[in-house]
Design an enzyme around this catalytic site. Structure first.
Site, PDB file in Angstrom:
ATOM      1  N   GLY A 178       3.575  22.385  10.831  1.00 33.19           N
ATOM      2  CA  GLY A 178       4.810  21.666  11.124  1.00 33.19           C
ATOM      3  C   GLY A 178       5.982  22.151  10.305  1.00 33.19           C
ATOM      4  O   GLY A 178       5.848  23.078   9.504  1.00 33.19           O
ATOM      5  N   HIS A 193       0.843  -1.192   0.000  1.00 35.60           N
ATOM      6  CA  HIS A 193       0.000   0.000   0.000  1.00 35.60           C
ATOM      7  C   HIS A 193       0.882   1.248   0.000  1.00 35.60           C
ATOM      8  O   HIS A 193       1.831   1.332   0.769  1.00 35.60           O
ATOM      9  CB  HIS A 193      -0.894  -0.022   1.241  1.00 35.60           C
ATOM     10  CG  HIS A 193      -2.066   0.898   1.157  1.00 35.60           C
ATOM     11  ND1 HIS A 193      -1.930   2.269   1.203  1.00 35.60           N
ATOM     12  CD2 HIS A 193      -3.386   0.651   1.027  1.00 35.60           C
ATOM     13  CE1 HIS A 193      -3.142   2.816   1.110  1.00 35.60           C
ATOM     14  NE2 HIS A 193      -4.047   1.865   0.996  1.00 35.60           N
ATOM     15  N   HIS A 239       9.944  14.341   8.584  1.00 38.07           N
ATOM     16  CA  HIS A 239      10.414  13.696   9.824  1.00 38.07           C
ATOM     17  C   HIS A 239      11.236  12.470   9.430  1.00 38.07           C
ATOM     18  O   HIS A 239      10.765  11.644   8.636  1.00 38.07           O
ATOM     19  CB  HIS A 239       9.218  13.299  10.683  1.00 38.07           C
ATOM     20  CG  HIS A 239       9.578  12.809  12.053  1.00 38.07           C
ATOM     21  ND1 HIS A 239      10.175  11.593  12.278  1.00 38.07           N
ATOM     22  CD2 HIS A 239       9.440  13.393  13.266  1.00 38.07           C
ATOM     23  CE1 HIS A 239      10.366  11.432  13.586  1.00 38.07           C
ATOM     24  NE2 HIS A 239       9.934  12.517  14.216  1.00 38.07           N
ATOM     25  N   PRO A 240      12.454  12.300   9.942  1.00 40.74           N
ATOM     26  CA  PRO A 240      13.358  11.252   9.432  1.00 40.74           C
ATOM     27  C   PRO A 240      12.793   9.833   9.530  1.00 40.74           C
ATOM     28  O   PRO A 240      13.053   9.006   8.665  1.00 40.74           O
ATOM     29  CB  PRO A 240      14.610  11.406  10.300  1.00 40.74           C
ATOM     30  CG  PRO A 240      14.194  12.236  11.472  1.00 40.74           C
ATOM     31  CD  PRO A 240      13.085  13.102  10.999  1.00 40.74           C
ATOM     32  N   THR A 241      11.986   9.564  10.561  1.00 42.92           N
ATOM     33  CA  THR A 241      11.449   8.192  10.688  1.00 42.92           C
ATOM     34  C   THR A 241       9.935   8.130  10.491  1.00 42.92           C
ATOM     35  O   THR A 241       9.398   7.082  10.151  1.00 42.92           O
ATOM     36  CB  THR A 241      11.755   7.606  12.090  1.00 42.92           C
ATOM     37  OG1 THR A 241      11.160   8.459  13.088  1.00 42.92           O
ATOM     38  CG2 THR A 241      13.257   7.532  12.329  1.00 42.92           C
ATOM     39  N   ALA A 242       9.247   9.247  10.719  1.00 50.38           N
ATOM     40  CA  ALA A 242       7.772   9.219  10.677  1.00 50.38           C
ATOM     41  C   ALA A 242       7.200   9.885   9.430  1.00 50.38           C
ATOM     42  O   ALA A 242       5.987   9.861   9.219  1.00 50.38           O
ATOM     43  CB  ALA A 242       7.195   9.882  11.927  1.00 50.38           C
ATOM     44  N   GLY A 243       8.049  10.475   8.572  1.00 45.27           N
ATOM     45  CA  GLY A 243       7.572  11.033   7.309  1.00 45.27           C
ATOM     46  C   GLY A 243       6.656  12.235   7.479  1.00 45.27           C
ATOM     47  O   GLY A 243       6.949  13.151   8.249  1.00 45.27           O
TER      48      GLY A 243
END
Lengths: 301, 301
Positions: free
Chosen positions: B162, B81, B167-171
């Protein structure tokens, strides 16, 4: 979750403080909801509508009965409505996930307790009746409080529970189970009352119509319409949609349009869902597919 | 009582312990009900359906988002997905006594918090969108997590809230408000798929039909029927009963009967009540006349 309704009738419609004291017995049960209550001065009678889980309803209604017996003295009671007890009648009505059988059992358990703990003769009526002549409440109530001192001596009218003697201040009480009653009216675009009468005769049980339909024709003079005014005494077996579609077809016969219709008061969710399912031709649906109902169930888990 | 639904999508569909930790953030709110949740291994994604009062839902979804950001690292994430965030999309949906406007406000408040407290770029979509090209979620998501490090530099794709940095891990995350979607299928007594296709074209918006209807024809080979399969994206403005009656009429044109129909999943009470009211020609009725709903309201008093 299971839901049962009860609509106890109390022989006090003038002193609000007494009615409130009776109501407060039900309010002690956090999961019992008082949907409605009303006092009628002329009838000198109050009617309370409670809904909740079967066990809670049973206990709440017993506590209300006990309180009413303490506070109401039928020897002083005058009013237009016939009555035979301080608590005159207690019906239990299945609303959700409850069978008639369970409501009959509830009526018998509470009847037994009222008989033994409160010393009041108890008559089971409607679906709970132990003989055909006790099905009809009016039959039981005939003679009222004053007449019951004699009536109870007739072996045919021995109570189902409790002493064979009328309670001196609280009289006797009828307890039973019945189906939810829906008051449903259909308005026709004519002033000819004869057409409403003919359609009422076509759909009502007594003259050959649906088994659980009572109907009369009514003139709505202000609106320039006539109405087929009905009580559906079992919406599961003589459902709203079938009665409505029959009325529409009969009205066509007279070239008369159906203008609109009315449901008086509240109905169980199941009655609305059954109507939607029939019209939309849904084979697989039920009340648990309604978001709000799913949420309600979590509060009773 | 007001009821809002939210259906946050999380980019984790394989490790159940992580999904359960996210769910437990919602379970802390006693009045928030998790109606449904599901994990899809191939999609590597989970979808949670929550219902409750607006404020509770807003807080529960924020707490779930915060927990998901702690636990999910998109750099390791693979699945079928498309996705752009650890929390990929958060829609708010009015269910009862709530206006779309309130859901838009909810999406903006939570978007602002996600931006400032969790340092994640937030895009408002659907009814909350700040420009037409952001209404469609697929438009926003194009390029996915990996592509967003470039996409965000394009001034056209500056986030609504924002930092201007992925965000490096959360996109990144899309937050918005939309109407409740009802999946509704009507089955026809024919094996001729062309008839289902023609009727689908007659009712769907894209080819001239009802504004909030998406429809396709589908073969049900096992059942020897064809189906008009629909999404009703606004049941208040393109209601089930009107779409159904139009399909019945179109089917008549081809001499084909409607065999039955299906509603997939849950629906708001209002959708059922509106259907009953239309068919029974009730002018004066609403959800508060349903016993179960009245009881539900008392728990939110």
């Amino acid at each position: 979750m299971k839901l049962v309704e009860s609509v106890p009738n109390f022989s006090e419609g003038r002193r609000e403080n007494i009615v409130r004291e009776i109501l407060s017995e039900a309010e002690k049960y956090s999961k019992v909801k008082i949907l409605d209550w009303s006092m009628d001065f002329d009838h000198n009678r109050s009617v309370v509508t409670l809904v909740g889980e079967p066990e809670d309803i049973e206990h709440a209604v017993f506590d209300m009965t006990k309180k009413a017996v303490e506070l109401i003295d039928l020897r002083d009671h005058k009013g237009e409505h016939p009555r035979m007890g301080a608590v005159d009648v207690i019906p239990f009505i299945p609303v959700m996930n409850t069978e008639m059988k369970e409501c009959i059992e509830m009526s018998k358990r509470i009847g037994k307790r009222i008989g033994s703990e409160l010393n009041i003769p108890v008559y089971l009526y409607e679906k709970s009746a132990t003989s055909p002549e006790r099905e009809n409440l009016a039959n039981i109530r005939k003679g009222e409080f004053e007449g019951f001192f004699d009536k109870i001596k007739d072996p045919k009218w021995a109570p189902d529970y409790g002493p064979n003697e009328v309670h001196p201040t609280a009289g006797v009480v009828a307890v039973g189970a019945r189906e939810y009653l829906i008051a449903f009216n259909v308005n026709l675009g004519t002033t000819n009352i004869e057409i409403a009468n003919k359609i009422a005769r076509a759909v009502r049980h007594i003259s050959g119509g649906f088994r659980y339909v009572k109907a009369i024709g009514v003139e709505l003079k202000e609106k320039g319409m006539v109405q087929v005014s009905m009580n559906l005494t079992n919406y599961k077996k003589s459902p709203i949609f079938r009665v409505f579609e029959t009325i529409k077809r009969e009205a066509q016969r007279y070239g008369v349009p159906v203008i609109n219709s009315e449901i008086i008061g509240m109905i169980p969710l199941k009655a609305a869902i059954n109507t939607m399912m029939w019209y939309l031709q849904l084979d697989d649906f039920d009340e648990n597919r309604i978001i709000e109902n799913k949420i309600l169930n979590t509060f009773f888990e």
